[in-house]
Design an enzyme around this catalytic site. Structure first.
Site, PDB file in Angstrom:
ATOM      1  N   ILE A 189      18.428 -28.968  -8.371  1.00 19.31           N
ATOM      2  CA  ILE A 189      19.417 -28.870  -7.609  1.00 19.31           C
ATOM      3  C   ILE A 189      19.672 -27.503  -6.919  1.00 19.31           C
ATOM      4  O   ILE A 189      19.792 -26.501  -7.648  1.00 19.31           O
ATOM      5  CB  ILE A 189      20.963 -29.400  -8.163  1.00 19.31           C
ATOM      6  CG1 ILE A 189      20.616 -30.785  -8.491  1.00 19.31           C
ATOM      7  CG2 ILE A 189      21.913 -29.226  -7.180  1.00 19.31           C
ATOM      8  CD1 ILE A 189      20.116 -31.812  -7.444  1.00 19.31           C
ATOM      9  N   THR A 237      23.645 -30.709   6.578  1.00 20.14           N
ATOM     10  CA  THR A 237      23.611 -30.747   5.207  1.00 20.14           C
ATOM     11  C   THR A 237      23.648 -29.466   4.257  1.00 20.14           C
ATOM     12  O   THR A 237      23.596 -29.590   2.904  1.00 20.14           O
ATOM     13  CB  THR A 237      22.726 -32.133   4.593  1.00 20.14           C
ATOM     14  OG1 THR A 237      21.496 -31.844   5.362  1.00 20.14           O
ATOM     15  CG2 THR A 237      23.209 -33.484   5.111  1.00 20.14           C
ATOM     16  N   GLY A 282      19.277 -36.913   0.048  1.00 24.56           N
ATOM     17  CA  GLY A 282      19.998 -37.533   1.182  1.00 24.56           C
ATOM     18  C   GLY A 282      19.982 -38.933   0.999  1.00 24.56           C
ATOM     19  O   GLY A 282      21.171 -39.542   1.464  1.00 24.56           O
ATOM     20  N   GLU A 283      18.869 -39.708   0.564  1.00 24.03           N
ATOM     21  CA  GLU A 283      19.241 -41.167   0.624  1.00 24.03           C
ATOM     22  C   GLU A 283      19.751 -41.511  -0.619  1.00 24.03           C
ATOM     23  O   GLU A 283      20.414 -42.631  -0.551  1.00 24.03           O
ATOM     24  CB  GLU A 283      17.571 -41.720   0.948  1.00 24.03           C
ATOM     25  CG  GLU A 283      16.817 -40.842   1.587  1.00 24.03           C
ATOM     26  CD  GLU A 283      16.781 -41.054   3.067  1.00 24.03           C
ATOM     27  OE1 GLU A 283      17.316 -42.278   3.564  1.00 24.03           O
ATOM     28  OE2 GLU A 283      16.261 -40.076   3.891  1.00 24.03           O
ATOM     29  N   LYS A 316      27.080 -26.783  -4.526  1.00 26.96           N
ATOM     30  CA  LYS A 316      28.283 -27.264  -3.640  1.00 26.96           C
ATOM     31  C   LYS A 316      27.821 -28.056  -2.623  1.00 26.96           C
ATOM     32  O   LYS A 316      28.300 -29.412  -2.223  1.00 26.96           O
ATOM     33  CB  LYS A 316      28.632 -26.201  -2.988  1.00 26.96           C
ATOM     34  CG  LYS A 316      30.013 -26.449  -2.123  1.00 26.96           C
ATOM     35  CD  LYS A 316      30.685 -25.226  -1.426  1.00 26.96           C
ATOM     36  CE  LYS A 316      31.242 -24.481  -2.155  1.00 26.96           C
ATOM     37  NZ  LYS A 316      32.259 -23.501  -1.802  1.00 26.96           N
ATOM     38  N   THR A 317      26.534 -27.651  -1.819  1.00 26.26           N
ATOM     39  CA  THR A 317      26.058 -28.787  -0.806  1.00 26.26           C
ATOM     40  C   THR A 317      25.539 -29.922  -1.243  1.00 26.26           C
ATOM     41  O   THR A 317      25.610 -31.077  -0.603  1.00 26.26           O
ATOM     42  CB  THR A 317      25.025 -27.884   0.168  1.00 26.26           C
ATOM     43  OG1 THR A 317      23.776 -27.485  -0.708  1.00 26.26           O
ATOM     44  CG2 THR A 317      25.479 -26.789   0.911  1.00 26.26           C
ATOM     45  N   GLY A 358      22.495 -37.044  11.735  1.00 24.39           N
ATOM     46  CA  GLY A 358      21.452 -37.829  12.074  1.00 24.39           C
ATOM     47  C   GLY A 358      21.191 -39.270  11.543  1.00 24.39           C
ATOM     48  O   GLY A 358      21.362 -40.328  12.000  1.00 24.39           O
ATOM     49  N   GLN A 404      26.756 -33.553  -0.417  1.00 23.19           N
ATOM     50  CA  GLN A 404      25.656 -34.675   0.261  1.00 23.19           C
ATOM     51  C   GLN A 404      25.678 -35.915  -0.633  1.00 23.19           C
ATOM     52  O   GLN A 404      25.865 -37.006   0.017  1.00 23.19           O
ATOM     53  CB  GLN A 404      24.416 -34.021   0.070  1.00 23.19           C
ATOM     54  CG  GLN A 404      23.385 -34.549   1.237  1.00 23.19           C
ATOM     55  CD  GLN A 404      22.084 -34.121   1.222  1.00 23.19           C
ATOM     56  OE1 GLN A 404      21.926 -32.861   0.716  1.00 23.19           O
ATOM     57  NE2 GLN A 404      21.373 -34.494   2.075  1.00 23.19           N
ATOM     58  N   GLY A 446      14.707 -35.084  -2.898  1.00 25.83           N
ATOM     59  CA  GLY A 446      15.726 -34.939  -2.029  1.00 25.83           C
ATOM     60  C   GLY A 446      16.889 -35.852  -2.573  1.00 25.83           C
ATOM     61  O   GLY A 446      16.794 -36.664  -3.667  1.00 25.83           O
TER      62      GLY A 446
END
Lengths: 327, 776
Positions: free
Chosen positions: B662, B484, B737-738, B666-667, B255, B671, B735
């Protein structure tokens, strides 16, 4: 994309006849360019004639060189040991083109007919003289960063996007063509593609219904000592910003014969006899290479966003010649 | 602060949280069993295809649908003249506010064309191919006007917006007196930075399958980062109660922000389905994707800094000019990170906009922080070279011990550790400080670094846990998994919270029938949803504890609730662990096959203050908390530059982040790698080119819009600094993601500078720009 009928041809005449008799028909081999352009409505055909069953195959050493059937796949030719050893430039040009998936589908004949990636050509909302003769060429003053600096005209500066044709045109390749009457003719690849002039819609000398049967490349010292260097924005799956196909026969530091062609900068695969003239008989030195590169780009006509290609193409050519002579 | 239990207390040594558990949905994905929003085999399904505008500005003069209508299989052709009407549109301020989701303009409501690629008709047919063909047969004629393509157009009118980004951010910000401080600063530097238009280009394009279950009841399978936001937007526009609209997103093929809003194609699909009385599926083509779901805007930033001779910042002045759409004031808020990243007493920022005939720009991974950090971290690098100070040293010298924007302490900050560990992993000490002095044969070698940061926004959400007496549990939250790892990490959190192995947990998400969760955007999902899941499990234990202490047959009968603790699914006395029982025995005695609990997880300032935020509007309004909440990190990059050809290869990469707990090693690593690659793409190759005359893109496909291929990316080293942050949420999660993308393009640019002595300030840094830039 419009509806179309599909014919699977088993004999050349069946295929060439069908396309000659129907202006809206097209041959399909790998389809990697054709289907893309049909989905974009850039090409509209009401009949596709599948030529994959035709016997235009083979990658072989003939008496005086290499013969490649037009329906061989890019990946098969690129990874063929004979081609890799005796014609490294051809193998390199193929393996640096497109992606493995596309190379597995795309045919040699089709690749030579690959159409430009000019964004104005590929979007029917724009005017484009190649797609719609007389409608105009917004690329001249528009987003022309990727477009040609050699061989352009006021009506079109679309870059020929391929790699293989650049290598083949350097090595004096000759195409064997066959028309609907079953008549064959030989056309040097250098004369096969046309510069746009006032008729950018005409890209090759092919007659209606005429097919590419095979490509032959004469063997020479400069075919074995050859390389294809491609400069692009990412390491794979990108068209050339500039590329150089060079073949040399160097003896005792002197260049006896030279073959030079440029990609990513011309409206057709750009053989540079000017560069070859400078190289032939000259010492294989950086000064010679620079002079050759300057000669190759002397006629360049850059636009606003593609000016960098004049320097980049020269650097690419110098680098290719340097690496080839260092090897 | 409300005393809520936190994961730190109940699971001091987690079993599975944090472990590199394989993706629980991985097998379904590789086997093709995971169904994406355009893959539901619904009976009677029909296919919608958009016809889009060839022009960027003007009016529709005529639409001739006669040929299309006669084409085989065509069921309907909708234009602005005949499409079912909406109760509310975002075309006026009131409607826009009511709809909530960032959406400023709805096509097919009039004959006006605002941008190239604007939908002008929807064709519905019995097959996709027939609908596509019929859309080609629709003939539209236009009254064309000359469009404005960008803020760089001399005809563009530049204006000072009061607010940008849908009213979230002020158009001007001042702290101290930056102009005066700059005037007296012995060191002054200015850089002008440009950023190309970038498109998100998720693998899965925007796609909608709309099914009207009844005349007033709708189910939508939607490719969205937020089912609730879409539900709210659709129900408002359709004039339906929110509960009559169900939105489902079980899997998402990426996304990156472009699926964070409700977009016109979704609404058009719903209306077409209403019109034809059958389910309609519509999937954007790749070309349409470039004009349908936003992009990162074309922009110029001018950043000026003032510093002492020792390198201490005294002033920062930031100006940004960018293109927005005819109806929006969207601009990424680049200045936020420039305001907070370093200790600098004086700051000033302003935004300028120009309206172009373009689709609106929107959130694109690390919106604001990514391009803002490019300007700041490039200029900090310039400062380091100018003063002959190591780039890490100059950053340590300006380290913000508290948040410079408000003087508050950080909830946690491990930036110094990130620098130190990153430098160690990268081998920074071996770097020759001189630019242009390191070679590998013909190639110039450069090493650069940059700081990363991203805020912990304010958010909240809900989750439900149903624990079965047989030792299984179903855990639900209406979150989305962008691919993710939400499915996986929530399974881990539920497992530890319930004392069950992960294989006994089924985690369900992506459905408005489930408890409401926020948009997966702004890096809020992992922290919010994991906290909700954890709180729901706590609710289950509270209920079971109440049951036990009232049950005469329980060893805990008569105990007080606060005396009971839970350990690995066993209820027992804190002071006498031998006294207790298994929850299964308790439930069986009580005749309970299952028991349910629900949890409200708060994230960010709302957690610390106990206040709540509206889940569908996460990050909108931050209540004041006692701490400033951010994640921090550092990227280290090595490049090799060919000085003759201008080509750049990233040869080594190290990222170290301090981002709270965390959840899955792994993920999380994946990411960070993904975000870094996203940033490398923006740094070196990503650019959508818009023709100035036609305001139309010329490279709207994935062959000509370049993103990195595998061969462009080296092995990447990723590490996290252990952080225990009790202020941000019950799980202590920030987070990632960014932040994975913030600072990346600067790290690449700084490495290029170190290699070549050339400062390239225009993204992407393609070979032509490398060649054209003169060394300093």
């Amino acid at each position: 994309m419009n509806n179309f009928s599909y014919l699977q041809a088993t004999q050349p005449k069946e295929a060439t006849g069908a396309v000659r008799d129907n202006k809206q028909a097209a041959f399909i081999a790998g389809g990697t360019t054709l289907l893309d352009l049909m989905k974009l409505n850039v090409e509209n055909h009401d009949q596709l004639v599948d030529i994959n069953m035709l016997a235009f195959k083979g990658i072989e050493q003939t008496g005086d060189g290499l013969r490649i059937g037009a329906l061989e796949r890019m990946s098969d030719v690129g990874e063929n040991p004979l081609v890799m050893q005796q014609y490294p430039m051809i193998s390199q040009s193929l393996l640096q083109a497109a992606s493995p998936q596309l190379r597995n589908m795309a045919s040699i004949g089709g690749n030579l007919l690959q159409r430009t990636r000019c964004g104005y050509f590929r979007d029917t909302a724009f005017p484009c003289n190649k797609r719609q003769p007389g409608s105009g060429c917004p690329a001249q003053e528009g987003e022309n960063r990727g477009l040609a600096i050699l061989g352009g005209s006021k009506s079109c500066i679309a870059t020929f996007p391929g790699d293989l044709a650049v290598a083949l045109v350097a090595l004096d390749a000759v195409l064997l063509l066959e028309n609907a009457k079953g008549k064959q003719r030989r056309v040097p690849l250098v004369d096969f593609h046309l510069v746009p002039g006032n008729t950018p819609q005409r890209e090759t000398v092919l007659e209606p219904g005429e097919l590419i049967v095979s490509v032959t490349v004469p063997a020479a010292a400069h075919t074995r000592k050859s390389m294809y260097l491609k400069v692009r924005e990412r390491t794979s799956y990108a068209y050339a910003l500039a590329s150089a196909a060079v073949g040399l026969d160097v003896q005792g530091g002197q260049i006896r014969s030279a073959r030079v062609a440029l990609g990513g900068v011309g409206t057709k695969p750009w053989r540079s006899r000017e560069a070859e003239k400078v190289l032939t008989g000259a010492p294989a030195t950086e000064a010679t290479f620079r002079a050759a590169a300057a000669a190759a780009l002397r006629e360049a006509q850059p636009r606003e966003h593609n000016r960098f290609k004049v320097e980049l193409a020269q650097s690419t050519l110098v680098r290719a010649l340097t690496e080839l002579t260092a090897a | 602060m409300e005393t809520e239990p936190s994961f730190f207390e109940t699971s001091p040594t987690p079993n599975v949280v944090g472990k590199p558990l394989n993706r629980v949905d991985g097998r379904d994905k590789v086997m093709g069993r995971a169904k994406y929003s355009a893959e539901y085999p619904i009976p009677g399904l029909t296919y919608g295809v958009l016809k889009t505008s060839d022009i960027a500005k003007g009016k529709i003069q005529n639409i001739d649908t006669s040929a299309a209508a006669k084409a085989p299989g065509v069921l309907a052709i909708y234009t602005h003249l005949n499409i079912p009407k909406l109760a509310v549109t975002p075309n006026d301020a009131e409607g826009k506010k009511a709809i909530g989701a960032p959406m400023g303009f709805m096509p097919l409501t009039s004959d006006v064309i605002h941008y190239a690629g604007q939908p002008v008709a929807v064709v519905v047919a019995d097959t996709f191919e027939r609908a596509t063909h019929a859309a080609d047969l629709v003939r539209v004629t236009y009254l064309t006007e000359q469009p404005i393509a960008a803020y760089t157009d001399p005809k563009a009118k530049i204006f000072d917006p009061q607010k940008i980004q849908d009213g979230k951010t002020d158009g001007k910000t001042r702290r101290g007196d930056a102009r005066a401080a700059l005037a007296s600063a012995p060191v002054q530097l200015t850089g002008v930075f440009t950023h190309a238009i970038n498109h998100h280009n998720p693998m899965e394009p925007g796609a909608t399958t709309a099914v009207w279950e009844a005349p007033d009841r709708l189910t939508v399978y939607e490719s969205t980062q937020g089912v609730t936001r879409t539900q709210k937007a659709l129900s408002t526009m359709l004039g339906l109660p929110q509960d009559q609209v169900r939105v489902i997103t079980k899997y998402l093929g990426g996304g990156f922000g472009c699926k964070g809003s409700c977009w016109p194609h979704t609404v058009l699909t719903v209306l077409a389905a209403k019109g034809v009385g059958r389910p309609v599926k519509l999937s954007l083509t790749r070309k349409q994707q470039f004009t349908s779901m936003g992009h990162r805007e074309d922009q110029t930033q001018t950043l000026t800094l003032g510093a002492t001779k020792e390198g201490k910042l005294t002033a920062l002045i930031h100006e940004k000019t960018s293109t927005t759409s005819p109806w929006d004031n969207y601009a990424e808020s680049n200045s936020k990170i420039i305001n907070m990243l370093y200790d600098c007493p004086n700051f000033e920022a302003s935004y300028q906009l120009a309206r172009g005939n373009v689709m609106t720009s929107t959130f694109t991974r690390a919106p604001g922080e990514a391009p803002g950090s490019f300007a700041l971290e490039s200029l900090m690098d310039d400062l380091a070279y100018k003063l002959n100070i190591d780039p890490i040293q100059i950053r340590l010298l300006n380290h913000a011990d508290k948040d410079p924007t408000n003087g508050q302490p950080w909830s946690s900050k491990s930036l110094k550790e990130c620098y130190a560990r990153g430098a160690e992993l990268f081998g920074w000490s071996k770097r020759n400080p001189k630019a242009g002095a390191t070679r590998n044969g013909r190639l110039l070698v450069g090493m650069g670094m940059a700081t990363a940061s991203y805020p912990v926004h304010n958010s909240q959400g809900m989750a439900r846990v149903r624990l079965y007496a047989d030792g299984h549990a179903v855990v639900q939250s209406g979150a989305t998994d962008l691919g993710t790892g939400t499915y996986t990490v929530m399974t881990q959190v539920a497992a530890d919270s319930l004392g069950l192995p992960p294989e006994k947990i089924r985690f369900e998400l992506g459905d408005t029938k489930l408890p409401t969760a926020p948009n997966s955007g702004g890096s809020v999902a992992a922290g919010t949803v994991s906290s909700s899941v954890y709180m729901a499990a706590q609710d289950v234990w509270e209920r079971l504890t109440k049951l036990a202490i009232k049950d005469k047959k329980s060893p805990l009968f008569g105990a007080k609730a606060e005396e009971v603790a839970i350990e690995n699914g066993r209820l027992q006395l804190k002071k006498n662990k031998a006294k207790g029982e298994d929850y299964m025995a308790l439930m069986k005695r009580a005749g309970l096959d299952d028991i349910e609990g629900s949890g409200n997880g708060k994230y960010g300032a709302g957690y610390e203050t106990g206040q709540s935020a509206s889940p569908a509007d996460s990050g909108y309004k931050e209540p004041p908390a006692a701490h400033s909440m951010h994640s921090f990190g550092a990227h280290f990059c090595e490049v090799q530059v060919d000085p003759d050809l201008g080509t750049v290869r990233v040869t080594r990469w190290v990222s170290v982040h301090g981002a709270g707990r965390i959840l899955n090693a792994k993920t999380a690593r994946s990411q960070i790698i993904g975000g870094s690659i996203f940033g490398i793409g923006a740094a070196l190759m990503e650019a959508t080119h818009r023709d100035n005359q036609f305001a139309r893109y010329v490279n709207a496909d994935l062959a000509d819009y370049h993103i990195p291929v595998n061969a462009d990316i080296p092995d990447m080293t990723v590490e996290f600094i252990d952080e225990r942050d009790p202020y941000i949420n019950a799980m202590g999660v920030k987070g990632i993601g960014e932040i994975s993308m913030v600072g990346v393009s600067a790290a690449v640019g700084n490495a290029i500078f170190h290699a070549t002595g050339k400062r390239v300030r225009d993204l992407p840094m393609t070979p032509d720009k490398i060649l054209a830039t003169k060394p300093v």
